[in-house]
Design an enzyme around this catalytic site. Sequence first.
Site, PDB file in Angstrom:
ATOM      1  N   ARG A   1       0.877  -1.187   0.000  1.00 36.44           N
ATOM      2  CA  ARG A   1       0.000   0.000   0.000  1.00 36.44           C
ATOM      3  C   ARG A   1       0.903   1.222   0.000  1.00 36.44           C
ATOM      4  O   ARG A   1       1.714   1.391   0.915  1.00 36.44           O
ATOM      5  CB  ARG A   1      -0.922  -0.005   1.228  1.00 36.44           C
ATOM      6  CG  ARG A   1      -1.602   1.345   1.441  1.00 36.44           C
ATOM      7  CD  ARG A   1      -2.740   1.289   2.422  1.00 36.44           C
ATOM      8  NE  ARG A   1      -3.869   0.554   1.874  1.00 36.44           N
ATOM      9  CZ  ARG A   1      -5.114   0.652   2.348  1.00 36.44           C
ATOM     10  NH1 ARG A   1      -5.382   1.435   3.379  1.00 36.44           N
ATOM     11  NH2 ARG A   1      -6.086  -0.042   1.804  1.00 36.44           N
TER      12      ARG A   1
ATOM     13  N   HIS B   1      -7.240   0.576  -6.680  1.00 42.37           N
ATOM     14  CA  HIS B   1      -7.456  -0.259  -5.486  1.00 42.37           C
ATOM     15  C   HIS B   1      -8.087  -1.584  -5.951  1.00 42.37           C
ATOM     16  O   HIS B   1      -9.253  -1.870  -5.693  1.00 42.37           O
ATOM     17  CB  HIS B   1      -8.375   0.476  -4.512  1.00 42.37           C
ATOM     18  CG  HIS B   1      -8.312  -0.028  -3.094  1.00 42.37           C
ATOM     19  ND1 HIS B   1      -7.586  -1.135  -2.715  1.00 42.37           N
ATOM     20  CD2 HIS B   1      -8.909   0.423  -1.951  1.00 42.37           C
ATOM     21  CE1 HIS B   1      -7.735  -1.333  -1.422  1.00 42.37           C
ATOM     22  NE2 HIS B   1      -8.523  -0.402  -0.931  1.00 42.37           N
TER      23      HIS B   1
ATOM     24  N   GLN C   1      -9.868  -4.049  -3.487  1.00 45.27           N
ATOM     25  CA  GLN C   1     -11.204  -3.554  -3.128  1.00 45.27           C
ATOM     26  C   GLN C   1     -12.203  -3.895  -4.239  1.00 45.27           C
ATOM     27  O   GLN C   1     -13.312  -4.363  -3.975  1.00 45.27           O
ATOM     28  CB  GLN C   1     -11.140  -2.040  -2.917  1.00 45.27           C
ATOM     29  CG  GLN C   1     -12.463  -1.415  -2.532  1.00 45.27           C
ATOM     30  CD  GLN C   1     -12.925  -1.870  -1.154  1.00 45.27           C
ATOM     31  OE1 GLN C   1     -12.195  -1.743  -0.197  1.00 45.27           O
ATOM     32  NE2 GLN C   1     -14.132  -2.407  -1.067  1.00 45.27           N
TER      33      GLN C   1
ATOM     34  N   ASP D   1     -17.392   6.808  -1.894  1.00 42.37           N
ATOM     35  CA  ASP D   1     -16.137   6.709  -1.133  1.00 42.37           C
ATOM     36  C   ASP D   1     -15.829   8.099  -0.596  1.00 42.37           C
ATOM     37  O   ASP D   1     -16.437   9.102  -1.013  1.00 42.37           O
ATOM     38  CB  ASP D   1     -15.016   6.191  -2.055  1.00 42.37           C
ATOM     39  CG  ASP D   1     -13.685   6.010  -1.316  1.00 42.37           C
ATOM     40  OD1 ASP D   1     -13.697   5.875  -0.081  1.00 42.37           O
ATOM     41  OD2 ASP D   1     -12.631   6.002  -1.986  1.00 42.37           O
TER      42      ASP D   1
ATOM     43  N   CYS E   1     -16.365   1.598   0.177  1.00 40.85           N
ATOM     44  CA  CYS E   1     -15.171   0.797   0.487  1.00 40.85           C
ATOM     45  C   CYS E   1     -14.774   0.930   1.947  1.00 40.85           C
ATOM     46  O   CYS E   1     -14.079   0.067   2.467  1.00 40.85           O
ATOM     47  CB  CYS E   1     -14.023   1.192  -0.431  1.00 40.85           C
ATOM     48  SG  CYS E   1     -13.284   2.755   0.001  1.00 40.85           S
TER      49      CYS E   1
ATOM     50  N   ARG F   1     -13.492  -8.699   1.544  1.00 40.89           N
ATOM     51  CA  ARG F   1     -12.072  -8.488   1.288  1.00 40.89           C
ATOM     52  C   ARG F   1     -11.285  -9.756   1.624  1.00 40.89           C
ATOM     53  O   ARG F   1     -10.316 -10.097   0.950  1.00 40.89           O
ATOM     54  CB  ARG F   1     -11.557  -7.294   2.106  1.00 40.89           C
ATOM     55  CG  ARG F   1     -12.174  -5.943   1.752  1.00 40.89           C
ATOM     56  CD  ARG F   1     -11.722  -5.462   0.404  1.00 40.89           C
ATOM     57  NE  ARG F   1     -10.279  -5.318   0.319  1.00 40.89           N
ATOM     58  CZ  ARG F   1      -9.570  -4.272   0.782  1.00 40.89           C
ATOM     59  NH1 ARG F   1     -10.201  -3.258   1.325  1.00 40.89           N
ATOM     60  NH2 ARG F   1      -8.261  -4.236   0.658  1.00 40.89           N
TER      61      ARG F   1
HETATM   62  N1   CP Z   1     -11.227  -0.134   2.114  1.00 40.04           N
HETATM   63  C1   CP Z   1      -9.976  -0.217   2.600  1.00 40.04           C
HETATM   64  O1   CP Z   1      -9.006  -0.459   1.882  1.00 40.04           O
HETATM   65  O2   CP Z   1      -9.902  -0.035   3.945  1.00 40.04           O
HETATM   66  P1   CP Z   1      -8.569   0.161   4.808  1.00 40.04           P
HETATM   67  O3   CP Z   1      -7.977   1.500   4.418  1.00 40.04           O
HETATM   68  O4   CP Z   1      -9.034   0.149   6.234  1.00 40.04           O
HETATM   69  O5   CP Z   1      -7.616  -0.952   4.496  1.00 40.04           O
HETATM   70  N1  NVA Z   2     -10.051   6.477  -1.709  1.00 41.04           N
HETATM   71  C1  NVA Z   2      -9.598   6.159  -0.373  1.00 41.04           C
HETATM   72  C2  NVA Z   2      -9.796   4.709  -0.105  1.00 41.04           C
HETATM   73  C3  NVA Z   2      -9.424   4.282   1.290  1.00 41.04           C
HETATM   74  C4  NVA Z   2      -9.554   2.803   1.492  1.00 41.04           C
HETATM   75  C5  NVA Z   2      -8.144   6.553  -0.210  1.00 41.04           C
HETATM   76  O1  NVA Z   2      -7.359   6.374  -1.145  1.00 41.04           O
HETATM   77  O2  NVA Z   2      -7.779   7.060   0.862  1.00 41.04           O
END
Ligand code: CP
Ligand code: NVA
Length: 323
Positions: free
Chosen positions: A120, A147, A150, A242, A282, A310
């Site tokens: 990440r 993502h 997701q 989101d 999400c 997930r």
């Molecule tokens: N939706 C998602 O990726 O959640 P987190 O940021 O908690 O991993």
């Molecule tokens: N769009 C959000 C998703 C978090 C899971 C971000 O990138 O922060």
Amino acid sequence: MTASPDRPDTFGTPYPGLAGASVLSLMEHPPEAVAALLTSAEWLARTPRAAWPRLLEAKMIALIFERPSTRTRVSFEVGITHLGGHALVLAGRDMQMGRGETIEDTAKVLSRMVDAIVLRTGPHETLEELDRHASVPVINSLSYAHHPCQALADALTLRQRFGALDGLRVAYVGDGNNCCASLMIVGALTGMEVVAACPAGYTPDPEIVAWCNATGAGTGGSAWVTDDPAAAAAGARAIYTDTWISMGDEDDADRRRRDLGPYRVDDALVAAAAADAVVLHCLPAHHGEEITYEVLHGPRSAVWDQAENRIYAQAALLGHLLA
Ligand code: CP
Ligand code: NVA
């Protein structure tokens, strides 16, 4: 229930093109690969975790987080453990990478030690660079642009609710961000119609929309953009939103709240969708911003299934990449 190709009574045969592959956006994989992943994920979801095959026995998977996470971290760890593997959770800031060791060197070292790297990060290019230098699969567990993990869970949730995905209309409302892009991509790969309602300046990357429509020519899927949430919601079987302020957007928070204000998912917008529509997010959610508390916790919300999914989507992914 009798087994069928879409509903087998086993995990299924790993899709050959996924063996040893990386997943950075899902755009690098064909519709058949995504269909195989979703079929396995659906089987995992309806199979007691204690009865899962030990597909990841003796496999070590590094989970590197350069950004915070709740769902991604926990769901990967839970899924890997139930498949008999071991997750190494690493905070980017505690690694030498956090004080300047290059991505190339990190990729080469970790490839000697683990069987897959899940990252990440912010810039999508970081994942591409890691993948260029790693000799093990690299999985994007969120970049600013995509993502995909997701999106697999999103598609699984819709498949559980509605059966087949082809022809399903999904409205994404709000910021055309990483989750929006990945939803459009998985939609194109599975034959869905994804319409994104976003204000000017917040629309998804036109190259991704074009890719979705080119891919959709073969699957029946399509993607288009409007600035009208009610037009997007009309006939939609799911309304997805989101956060307005993704990780990395914090400095721009006030402008984003102002511009995205009319794009809140509330009871009135849900009423404009199909009678059996579900609401997706999400998570994490910001009550009263992109979604009201009432909708998030209301009877149309599928977000808790979506979060649980997930586990199954990512376990299926690792099973196909590493089994
Ligand atoms: N939706 C998602 O990726 O959640 P987190 O940021 O908690 O991993
Ligand atoms: N769009 C959000 C998703 C978090 C899971 C971000 O990138 O922060």
